[in-house]
Design a protein around this motif. Structure first.
Motif, PDB file in Angstrom:
ATOM      1  N   VAL A  44     -13.193  27.626  19.557  1.00  0.00           N
ATOM      2  CA  VAL A  44     -12.779  26.070  18.799  1.00  0.00           C
ATOM      3  C   VAL A  44     -12.353  25.637  18.032  1.00  0.00           C
ATOM      4  CG1 VAL A  44     -13.941  24.134  18.331  1.00  0.00           C
ATOM      5  CG2 VAL A  44     -15.056  25.092  20.798  1.00  0.00           C
ATOM      6  N   SER A  45     -11.548  25.627  18.242  1.00  0.00           N
ATOM      7  CA  SER A  45     -11.208  24.891  16.413  1.00  0.00           C
ATOM      8  C   SER A  45     -10.485  23.335  16.614  1.00  0.00           C
ATOM      9  CB  SER A  45      -9.046  25.638  16.594  1.00  0.00           C
ATOM     10  OG  SER A  45      -9.186  24.946  17.461  1.00  0.00           O
ATOM     11  N   ASN A  46     -10.045  22.732  15.163  1.00  0.00           N
ATOM     12  CA  ASN A  46     -10.525  21.167  15.134  1.00  0.00           C
ATOM     13  C   ASN A  46      -9.294  21.564  14.146  1.00  0.00           C
ATOM     14  OD1 ASN A  46     -12.961  20.318  15.809  1.00  0.00           O
ATOM     15  ND2 ASN A  46     -13.757  22.455  13.946  1.00  0.00           N
ATOM     16  N   ILE A  47      -8.934  19.540  14.670  1.00  0.00           N
ATOM     17  CA  ILE A  47      -7.924  18.931  13.662  1.00  0.00           C
ATOM     18  C   ILE A  47      -7.957  17.692  13.633  1.00  0.00           C
ATOM     19  CG2 ILE A  47      -5.499  17.979  14.178  1.00  0.00           C
ATOM     20  CD1 ILE A  47      -4.923  19.869  16.609  1.00  0.00           C
ATOM     21  N   ILE A  48      -8.384  18.253  11.688  1.00  0.00           N
ATOM     22  CA  ILE A  48      -9.342  16.314  10.915  1.00  0.00           C
ATOM     23  C   ILE A  48      -8.572  15.534  10.471  1.00  0.00           C
ATOM     24  CG2 ILE A  48     -10.947  15.798   9.711  1.00  0.00           C
ATOM     25  CD1 ILE A  48     -11.926  18.573  10.236  1.00  0.00           C
ATOM     26  N   LYS A  49      -8.489  14.442  11.265  1.00  0.00           N
ATOM     27  CA  LYS A  49      -7.401  13.938  10.244  1.00  0.00           C
ATOM     28  C   LYS A  49      -8.324  12.903   8.722  1.00  0.00           C
ATOM     29  CE  LYS A  49      -4.182   9.917  10.172  1.00  0.00           C
ATOM     30  NZ  LYS A  49      -2.826   9.025  11.194  1.00  0.00           N
ATOM     31  N   LEU A  50      -7.678  12.468   8.244  1.00  0.00           N
ATOM     32  CA  LEU A  50      -8.722  12.545   6.790  1.00  0.00           C
ATOM     33  C   LEU A  50      -7.981  10.752   6.758  1.00  0.00           C
ATOM     34  CD1 LEU A  50     -10.229  14.618   3.993  1.00  0.00           C
ATOM     35  CD2 LEU A  50     -11.249  14.002   5.738  1.00  0.00           C
ATOM     36  N   HIS A  51      -8.682   9.310   5.771  1.00  0.00           N
ATOM     37  CA  HIS A  51      -7.837   8.515   5.371  1.00  0.00           C
ATOM     38  C   HIS A  51      -7.490   8.803   4.474  1.00  0.00           C
ATOM     39  CE1 HIS A  51      -7.882   4.855   3.554  1.00  0.00           C
ATOM     40  NE2 HIS A  51      -8.540   4.233   4.695  1.00  0.00           N
ATOM     41  N   PRO A  52      -5.653   8.659   4.681  1.00  0.00           N
ATOM     42  CA  PRO A  52      -5.025   8.880   3.398  1.00  0.00           C
ATOM     43  C   PRO A  52      -4.832   8.328   2.409  1.00  0.00           C
ATOM     44  CG  PRO A  52      -4.690   6.389   4.710  1.00  0.00           C
ATOM     45  CD  PRO A  52      -5.009   7.307   5.078  1.00  0.00           C
ATOM     46  N   VAL A  53      -6.155   7.416   1.717  1.00  0.00           N
ATOM     47  CA  VAL A  53      -6.280   7.169   0.023  1.00  0.00           C
ATOM     48  C   VAL A  53      -7.104   8.921  -0.524  1.00  0.00           C
ATOM     49  CG1 VAL A  53      -8.738   6.947   0.445  1.00  0.00           C
ATOM     50  CG2 VAL A  53      -7.799   6.061  -1.739  1.00  0.00           C
ATOM     51  N   CYS A  54      -7.938   9.820   0.199  1.00  0.00           N
ATOM     52  CA  CYS A  54      -8.521  11.166  -0.243  1.00  0.00           C
ATOM     53  C   CYS A  54      -7.368  12.098  -0.204  1.00  0.00           C
ATOM     54  CB  CYS A  54      -9.394  11.327   0.705  1.00  0.00           C
ATOM     55  SG  CYS A  54     -11.171  10.891   0.709  1.00  0.00           S
ATOM     56  N   LYS A  55      -5.677  11.378   0.082  1.00  0.00           N
ATOM     57  CA  LYS A  55      -4.933  12.271   0.052  1.00  0.00           C
ATOM     58  C   LYS A  55      -3.957  11.841  -1.365  1.00  0.00           C
ATOM     59  CE  LYS A  55      -6.309  15.771   2.216  1.00  0.00           C
ATOM     60  NZ  LYS A  55      -7.338  17.722   1.243  1.00  0.00           N
ATOM     61  N   SER A  56      -3.913  10.642  -1.708  1.00  0.00           N
ATOM     62  CA  SER A  56      -3.193   9.684  -2.773  1.00  0.00           C
ATOM     63  C   SER A  56      -3.461  10.285  -3.664  1.00  0.00           C
ATOM     64  CB  SER A  56      -3.351   8.854  -2.058  1.00  0.00           C
ATOM     65  OG  SER A  56      -4.882   7.963  -3.039  1.00  0.00           O
ATOM     66  N   ILE A  57      -2.074   9.234  -4.608  1.00  0.00           N
ATOM     67  CA  ILE A  57      -2.237   9.312  -6.094  1.00  0.00           C
ATOM     68  C   ILE A  57      -3.838   8.648  -6.475  1.00  0.00           C
ATOM     69  CG2 ILE A  57      -0.938   7.403  -6.347  1.00  0.00           C
ATOM     70  CD1 ILE A  57       0.624   8.838  -8.410  1.00  0.00           C
ATOM     71  N   PHE A  58      -4.461   7.939  -5.995  1.00  0.00           N
ATOM     72  CA  PHE A  58      -5.117   7.343  -6.432  1.00  0.00           C
ATOM     73  C   PHE A  58      -6.706   7.756  -6.457  1.00  0.00           C
ATOM     74  CE2 PHE A  58      -2.467   4.856  -3.326  1.00  0.00           C
ATOM     75  CZ  PHE A  58      -1.686   3.509  -4.233  1.00  0.00           C
ATOM     76  N   VAL A  59      -6.877   9.258  -6.178  1.00  0.00           N
ATOM     77  CA  VAL A  59      -7.761   9.509  -6.912  1.00  0.00           C
ATOM     78  C   VAL A  59      -7.810  10.643  -7.522  1.00  0.00           C
ATOM     79  CG1 VAL A  59      -8.876   9.379  -4.427  1.00  0.00           C
ATOM     80  CG2 VAL A  59      -7.208  11.164  -4.485  1.00  0.00           C
ATOM     81  N   ASN A  60      -6.695  10.534  -8.128  1.00  0.00           N
ATOM     82  CA  ASN A  60      -5.870  11.663  -9.285  1.00  0.00           C
ATOM     83  C   ASN A  60      -6.353  11.730 -10.194  1.00  0.00           C
ATOM     84  OD1 ASN A  60      -4.503  13.398  -7.264  1.00  0.00           O
ATOM     85  ND2 ASN A  60      -2.783  12.816  -7.168  1.00  0.00           N
ATOM     86  N   GLN A  61      -6.543  13.105 -11.478  1.00  0.00           N
ATOM     87  CA  GLN A  61      -7.557  12.018 -13.052  1.00  0.00           C
ATOM     88  C   GLN A  61      -6.161  10.956 -13.301  1.00  0.00           C
ATOM     89  OE1 GLN A  61     -10.305  13.101 -12.718  1.00  0.00           O
ATOM     90  NE2 GLN A  61     -10.340  12.463 -15.261  1.00  0.00           N
ATOM     91  N   SER A  62      -5.257  11.582 -12.853  1.00  0.00           N
ATOM     92  CA  SER A  62      -4.322  11.058 -13.823  1.00  0.00           C
ATOM     93  C   SER A  62      -4.185   9.356 -13.663  1.00  0.00           C
ATOM     94  CB  SER A  62      -2.718  11.414 -13.875  1.00  0.00           C
ATOM     95  OG  SER A  62      -2.335  11.064 -12.365  1.00  0.00           O
ATOM     96  N   TRP A  63      -4.159   9.271 -12.395  1.00  0.00           N
ATOM     97  CA  TRP A  63      -4.984   7.804 -12.270  1.00  0.00           C
ATOM     98  C   TRP A  63      -5.801   6.631 -12.893  1.00  0.00           C
ATOM     99  CZ3 TRP A  63      -1.843   3.416  -9.890  1.00  0.00           C
ATOM    100  CH2 TRP A  63      -2.607   2.959  -9.344  1.00  0.00           C
ATOM    101  N   ILE A  64      -6.853   7.859 -12.512  1.00  0.00           N
ATOM    102  CA  ILE A  64      -8.517   7.632 -12.671  1.00  0.00           C
ATOM    103  C   ILE A  64      -8.246   7.751 -14.827  1.00  0.00           C
ATOM    104  CG2 ILE A  64     -10.610   8.174 -13.563  1.00  0.00           C
ATOM    105  CD1 ILE A  64     -10.272   9.192 -11.174  1.00  0.00           C
ATOM    106  N   GLU A  65      -7.577   8.195 -15.454  1.00  0.00           N
ATOM    107  CA  GLU A  65      -7.109   8.116 -16.642  1.00  0.00           C
ATOM    108  C   GLU A  65      -6.736   6.111 -17.505  1.00  0.00           C
ATOM    109  OE1 GLU A  65      -5.920  11.646 -18.624  1.00  0.00           O
ATOM    110  OE2 GLU A  65      -8.177  13.291 -17.655  1.00  0.00           O
ATOM    111  N   ALA A  66      -5.631   6.653 -16.680  1.00  0.00           N
ATOM    112  CA  ALA A  66      -4.543   5.255 -16.993  1.00  0.00           C
ATOM    113  C   ALA A  66      -4.751   4.274 -16.574  1.00  0.00           C
ATOM    114  CB  ALA A  66      -3.309   5.384 -15.193  1.00  0.00           C
ATOM    115  N   LEU A  67      -6.015   4.050 -16.063  1.00  0.00           N
ATOM    116  CA  LEU A  67      -6.376   2.695 -15.754  1.00  0.00           C
ATOM    117  C   LEU A  67      -8.309   2.700 -16.491  1.00  0.00           C
ATOM    118  CD1 LEU A  67      -7.499   2.744 -11.760  1.00  0.00           C
ATOM    119  CD2 LEU A  67      -6.308   1.061 -12.875  1.00  0.00           C
ATOM    120  N   TYR A  68      -8.251   3.646 -17.613  1.00  0.00           N
ATOM    121  CA  TYR A  68      -9.349   3.205 -18.323  1.00  0.00           C
ATOM    122  C   TYR A  68      -9.475   2.577 -19.420  1.00  0.00           C
ATOM    123  CZ  TYR A  68     -13.059   5.041 -21.796  1.00  0.00           C
ATOM    124  OH  TYR A  68     -13.742   5.086 -22.998  1.00  0.00           O
ATOM    125  N   LEU A  69     -10.250   1.820 -19.947  1.00  0.00           N
ATOM    126  CA  LEU A  69      -9.871   0.920 -21.307  1.00  0.00           C
ATOM    127  C   LEU A  69     -11.283   0.557 -22.383  1.00  0.00           C
ATOM    128  CD1 LEU A  69      -8.327  -2.116 -19.457  1.00  0.00           C
ATOM    129  CD2 LEU A  69      -6.845  -0.691 -20.522  1.00  0.00           C
TER     130      LEU A  69
END
Length: 392
Positions: A44-69
């Motif tokens: 048995v093997s698995n092919i798993i597709k996650l929601h694209p947000v988890c592989k996007s720039i929006f969860v990168n540290q650079s994006w998070i820091e850019a939103l910090y005020l």
């Protein structure tokens, strides 16, 4: 009806031969496995597709820091600048937790022993593998739900204060004697019934907005009200709430699917313009499902989980040496047909004899005088005499 059956044994089993036998004798076919226990990862093997947000720039540290005020807590609970960085930091953590749990699920499923005494078809194997996978997935989802419920209950039950002034505003001021005094003011909002409630009483949410007013022009009294400012722009799919956690759980992430909304964020978060990101490439392009982050997280951000079965490997592990099935003997059917015909012929002969005899007796009595008396004993003797004379 008498039936005769016999057990047929077939040697040198191959997948093709098994399919042929199963299509003809699936009710009685039995192919014992040489190995009855094997780990699922063998075939048995698995092919798993996650929601694209988890592989996007929006969860990168650079994006998070850019939103910090630095002054995020001074905008008010309704303003997205207050909690944007915290919400995306939580989203990144949620994705990491989900990926770790998915990895554990794959390991648990793969190491789970698949026990079967007899060879199964590919459809049966796929059903069993999917059932096992779903069981582990449901168990993981249940743990996620319990974790979130515990966390939310703890925060609200103990009234843990957010440093972003979203549920309680702490103001430090100096009195006339230069003593510093801390004043706590609860954030109030108007319920649908018209009552004014605090975050201790309920868990309010409203659409997150952005307002062009500078933060120093917003008074403390205004910040305490859970209401957006006039002329504010709604950040689609994001919310404001008593804590960044509650706000994120209600969010549907619509803004991340809209390039216009990303441009809006870059207007209010200047550091985003220095990231060198192409918003056209960064925008999420998958099908929007109109689900909340809470729904996504409960499902571990899984969009699709396909289980692939290598039936050849399973067949080799099972390694059946023989197959047996029960066949109905055709001689038994012929015997039943012959017996039925014989019974029919015998009944016809008997009925013919009885019919002729009864007709003869009927005619004898028909010609007797109507007033003649018939003695029952004489009648029986007459029948016996006639029957003896006819057949002897």
């Amino acid at each position: 009806m008498k039936t005769e059956s016999s057990t047929i044994t077939v040697l040198d089993i191959t997948p093709v031969k098994f399919d042929e036998l199963y299509s003809k004798h699936k009710k009685t076919l039995s192919c014992p496995c040489s190995t009855i226990s094997m780990p699922l990862k063998t075939f048995v093997s698995n092919i798993i597709k996650l929601h694209p947000v988890c592989k996007s720039i929006f969860v990168n540290q650079s994006w998070i820091e850019a939103l910090y005020l630095l002054n995020a807590s001074q905008y008010g609970v309704w303003d997205f600048r207050t909690t944007a960085s915290s919400q995306f930091a939580l989203l990144s953590d949620f994705c990491s937790i989900a990926e770790d749990m998915i990895s554990h699920i794959e390991n648990d499923v793969g190491n789970n022993d698949f026990i079967t005494a007899y060879l199964l078809t590919d459809i049966q194997i796929e059903f069993e593998a999917n059932s096992t996978t779903e069981s582990f997935k449901n168990s993981a989802s249940a743990r996620i739900i319990m974790f979130l419920n515990y966390l939310r209950t703890t925060v609200r039950g103990n009234y843990l204060v957010s440093a972003l002034n979203t549920n309680l505003i702490i103001e430090i001021s100096a009195d006339t004697d230069n003593w510093f005094v801390a004043i706590a003011s609860t954030v109030m909002y108007n319920s649908t019934s018209g009552r004014r409630l605090s975050c201790r009483d309920d868990n309010p949410t409203s659409a997150a907005t952005l307002n062009p007013l500078l933060n120093d022009s917003v008074t403390l009294d205004r910040i305490q009200k859970f209401e957006s400012m006039p002329n504010s722009t709604i950040v689609s799919g994001f919310f404001a709430a008593c804590t960044p956690l509650e706000a994120l759980l209600q969010s549907t992430l619509d803004c991340l699917y809209e390039i216009e909304c990303l441009h809006l964020l870059s207007d209010y978060f200047p550091v985003l313009n220095h990231m060198g990101a192409n918003w056209t490439d960064s925008v999420l392009t998958s099908k929007q499902q109109n689900l909340s982050v809470n729904d996504y997280f409960n499902n571990l951000f899984i969009e699709e989980w396909l289980t692939k079965i290598n039936y050849s490997k399973y067949f080799n592990e099972c390694h059946p040496s023989v197959c047996t099935y029960t066949a109905t003997d055709r001689a038994g059917i012929s015997y039943a047909i012959t017996l039925l015909i014989s019974l029919y012929g015998g009944l016809v002969i008997i009925l013919r004899l009885i019919a002729a005899f009864l007709v003869n007796i009927t005619l004898k009595f028909k010609h007797r005088p109507r007033n003649a008396r018939i003695h029952f004993g004489n009648f029986l003797g007459y029948i016996k005499k006639k029957f003896h004379r006819k057949y002897n």
